[in-house]
Design an enzyme around this catalytic site. Structure first.
Site, mmCIF file in Angstrom:
data_model
loop_
_atom_site.group_PDB
_atom_site.id
_atom_site.type_symbol
_atom_site.label_atom_id
_atom_site.label_comp_id
_atom_site.label_asym_id
_atom_site.label_seq_id
_atom_site.Cartn_x
_atom_site.Cartn_y
_atom_site.Cartn_z
ATOM 1 C CB THR A 193 40.716 16.849 -70.587
ATOM 2 O OG1 THR A 193 40.600 16.824 -72.161
ATOM 3 C CG2 THR A 193 42.007 17.076 -70.242
ATOM 4 N N GLY B 281 48.864 36.889 -80.724
ATOM 5 C CA GLY B 281 47.507 37.761 -80.844
ATOM 6 C C GLY B 281 46.820 38.092 -79.542
ATOM 7 C CE LYS C 149 43.617 17.177 -74.006
ATOM 8 N NZ LYS C 149 42.137 16.986 -74.242
ATOM 9 C CB CYS D 281 40.289 22.583 -74.312
ATOM 10 S SG CYS D 281 39.085 21.728 -75.148
ATOM 11 C CG PHE E 231 45.463 14.270 -78.301
ATOM 12 C CD1 PHE E 231 45.971 15.076 -77.421
ATOM 13 C CD2 PHE E 231 45.602 12.849 -78.292
ATOM 14 C CE1 PHE E 231 46.660 14.493 -76.229
ATOM 15 C CE2 PHE E 231 46.235 12.169 -77.178
ATOM 16 C CZ PHE E 231 47.106 13.123 -76.159
ATOM 17 C CE LYS F 99 37.432 21.758 -69.805
ATOM 18 N NZ LYS F 99 38.084 20.467 -69.448
#
Ligand code: UGA
Length: 510
Positions: free
Chosen positions: A192, A327, A278, A334, A226, A337
Site C-alpha cells: 500500500t 466496539g 487502495k 493497515c 485487498f 497507518k
C-alpha cells in the site's frame, strides 16, 4: 484455497478460464458504470496521455504475452510478510513458478524450512504443498530479479512520525531492480503506497539502471492488495475485485493474462488511480467504523441498540452491512497507518481532508470510552484483578500491531490494575514485547485461568471461541461476575441469564 480446480456455488476457485469482466477506466470515467462487461477491443486514454489500443503490440511484445499465457516466465515476490507470502503462494498454486525473496535471511530460512512466520489460517498447508515445487524461497534478491520477468513489490511501508508513508524499502527494491535489469520486467507494486509512487519507481529505475538506457525495458503497474488478515487465502482465490493500474498496453495485457483464471472483476486504471483506490478503500472502511462507534455512544446515552441500528441502516444496499460493528475501534497494521498516510497525502496537495482527521480522532478516543465504562462499573481500577480475553487486533490473526486491546491493556497498567491475559494465538509473539511481571501481568493458557479471582472480564478481540465459554464455570471462578464486552461479541441474554453483570458497546442494559 484449493490446490486444484474446484466448483463452489457455480464459481471457480482459480484455474480454468474465468468469464469475469475486464473493465478499463479512462480518467474521469464513472467507476460504477465501468463495471459493465466491455470488449477487449476498447481504446482508452491513460493518465500519462498515452492511448491504449487493445490488440496493437509489436512482435516482441506479442511473444512475451504468449509466454505469459503459457506461464513460461517466472514471478518474483519481493517481501515475504503478511502480503507477500500469501500472494506468492497464490500464484504458485495457479501454476506459476514463483521466487519468494526477502532481505531477512532468517525469515527466508524459516520459510525454506516450511514454517510460516505468522498465523494465517490455511497458509501453512499451502506452503507445504507448494514449497520446492512451484514456490522457491530465496535470499538472493539480485538473482531473483534477474531470473524473473514479473516482480511483485510486497515490502513494508511503515509510517513515519508525521504520518507520512516511509517508502525507503520500496525505493531500495526499485534500485535493486535497476541494477539487475537484464531484460524486460513488469514491476507490480502491491504494497500500500501513496499516489504517484509508481511514477517514482519508474523514475528511480531509469536513474539507477546500470546497463545503459538502450536496454531499459520495463513497465510499472499498481495492483493493490485487498487482503484481510485471517481470511487472506479467500481474498486471494475469490477476490471481490482486482484493481490494476497500468501505463502501457503491454503491461495491461500481462496483468489481464495473469488474472484471467481468477473469478473476479478486473478493473484496469492508471497507476495513480489504482494507488488512490487502495487508500480510499481503507479510509472509507475506517470511516464506517468510526461512524458506527459514534452512533453507539449515542445509543448508550439514549438507551437504544446500536446492533439493531447497524442492521437497519445496513439493509440499505447503498450503505451495506459490512464494517458496522461497533466496539473499541479499529487497529492493525493497515487502517491506522493508511488513514494517516491518506490524510498526509491530501495535505501535501493542499486538500483539507478533515473528515478523515475526525475518523482518526474518534478512533483514538475509544480506549478512553472503554476505560470509562469499566470505571463506572468498578469505580477504582488500582489493584483490581482484570481478566483480558483477546489481544490480537481482530480474530483470525496473531497480529497485535496497533491493537485496540493493547491500548486498553496499556491504560489499565497505568491505572495500576493486575492483568491476567489470554489470546488463542497472539501470546507467543506478544511475550517478546510485553513481558510478564509477577503479580501484575500474567499470561494465561485458557480463559478460565485468566478469570480466576478476577473482578472483571474484558472481551477485547472477537474470537468466535469466546462465544462458547462455560459461563457457569467462569461465574464460579471470578470474584465479581462482571463482563465488559468491547466487541459486542456475546449474546446479552445468555450472559445475563448466567448471572453476570454485562456491559457492552451501545447496547442497553435490559
Ligand atoms: C484491512 C482491509 O480490510 C483490507 O481490505 C486491506 O487489504 C488491508 O487492511 C490492508 O490494507 O492490507 P485488515 O487490516 O486485515 O484488513 O483488517 P480488517 O478486517 O479490515 O479490520 C481492521 C480493524 O477494524 C480491526 O481492528 C477490526 O476489529 C476493526 N473492525 C472491523 C471494527 O472495529 N468494526 C468492523 O465492523 C470491522
Amino acid at each position: 484455497m484449493n490446490s486444484g480446480a474446484s466448483e463452489d456455488g457455480g464459481r471457480k476457485e482459480y484455474f480454468g478460464e474465468s468469464n469475469a469482466p475486464v473493465t478499463t477506466v479512462a480518467p474521469g470515467a464513472n467507476i460504477q458504470s465501468s463495471f459493465r462487461r466491455v470488449a477487449l477491443s476498447i481504446t482508452s486514454v491513460l493518465p500519462n496521455g498515452d492511448v491504449l489500443h487493445a490488440g496493437v503490440l509489436n512482435a516482441i511484445d506479442a511473444r512475451l504475452i504468449e509466454q505469459v499465457k503459457k506461464k513460461q516466465v517466472r514471478i518474483a515476490v519481493i517481501g515475504m510478510g503478511h502480503v507477500g507470502l500469501p500472494t506468492a503462494l497464490g500464484f504458485a498454486s495457479m501454476g506459476w513458478t514463483v521466487l519468494g525473496v526477502d532481505s531477512s535471511e532468517s525469515l527466508v530460512s524459516m520459510i525454506q524450512a516450511g514454517k510460516v512466520p505468522f498465523y494465517e489460517p490455511g497458509l501453512d498447508d499451502l506452503l507445504k504443498r507448494q514449497l520446492g515445487k512451484n514456490f522457491l524461497p530465496v535470499s538472493d534478491m539480485d538473482q531473483a530479479i534477474r531470473e524473473a520477468t514479473i516482480l511483485f513489490l510486497c515490502v513494508g511501508t511503515p509510517q513515519k512520525e508525521n504520518g507520512q508513508a516511509d517508502l525507503s524499502q520500496v525505493e531500495a527494491a526499485a534500485r535493486s531492480i535497476a541494477h539487475n535489469l537484464n531484460g524486460y520486467k513488469l514491476i507490480v507494486e502491491k504494497s500500500t503506497v501513496p499516489a504517484i509512487t509508481a511514477q517514482w519507481i519508474c523514475r528511480t529505475i531509469r536513474r539507477f539502471a546500470t546497463n545503459g538506457r538502450a536496454k531499459l525495458d520495463f513497465d510499472v503497474a499498481s495492483n493493490p492488495e485487498f487482503l484481510q488478515e485471517g481470511v487472506a487465502l479467500k481474498n486471494i482465490s475469490r477476490p471481490e475485485r482486482i484493481v490494476c493500474g497500468v501505463e502501457s498496453e503491454r503491461a495491461r495485457r500481462i496483468v489481464e493474462e495473469m488474472y484471467r483464471p481468477v473469478p473476479a472483476r478486473l478493473l484496469i486504471t492508471g497507476t495513480s488511480t489504482a494507488e488512490i483506490i487502495k487508500h480510499a478503500a481503507n479510509s472509507f472502511l475506517s470511516m464506517k467504523i468510526s461512524f458506527i462507534n459514534m452512533v453507539a455512544d449515542l445509543c448508550d446515552a439514549i438507551g437504544a441498540d446500536v446492533s439493531q441500528v447497524a442492521e437497519g441502516i445496513g439493509a440499505d444496499p447503498r450503505i451495506g452491512h459490512g464494517f458496522l460493528q461497533a466496539g473499541i475501534g479499529f487497529g492493525g497494521y493497515c487502517f491506522p497507518k493508511d488513514l494517516r498516510a491518506f490524510i498526509y497525502l491530501a495535505e501535501e496537495y493542499g486538500i483539507d481532508f478533515s473528515l478523515l482527521k475526525q475518523v482518526e480522532a474518534i478512533n483514538e478516543k475509544r480506549t478512553e470510552m472503554f476505560i470509562k465504562k469499566l470505571r463506572n462499573a468498578l469505580w477504582v481500577l488500582h489493584d483490581k484483578t482484570i481478566a483480558v480475553l483477546g489481544l490480537a487486533f481482530k480474530a483470525g490473526t496473531d497480529d497485535t500491531r496497533e491493537s485496540p486491546g493493547l491500548r486498553i491493556v496499556d491504560a489499565l497498567r497505568k491505572e495500576g490494575a493486575t492483568l491476567r491475559l489470554h489470546d488463542p494465538k497472539a501470546i507467543p509473539l506478544l511475550k517478546k514485547v510485553l513481558v510478564e511481571e509477577e503479580g501484575k501481568l500474567t499470561y494465561c493458557d485458557s480463559p478460565y485461568a485468566a478469570a480466576a479471582n478476577a473482578q472483571a472480564l474484558l472481551v477485547l478481540t472477537d474470537w468466535a471461541e469466546y462465544r462458547l465459554l462455560d459461563w457457569a464455570r467462569l461465574h464460579e471462578l471470578m470474584e465479581l461476575p462482571l463482563i465488559v464486552d468491547g466487541r459486542n461479541l456475546l449474546d446479552p441474554d445468555t450472559i445475563r441469564e448466567a448471572g453476570f453483570e454485562y456491559i457492552s458497546i451501545g447496547r442497553p442494559a435490559r
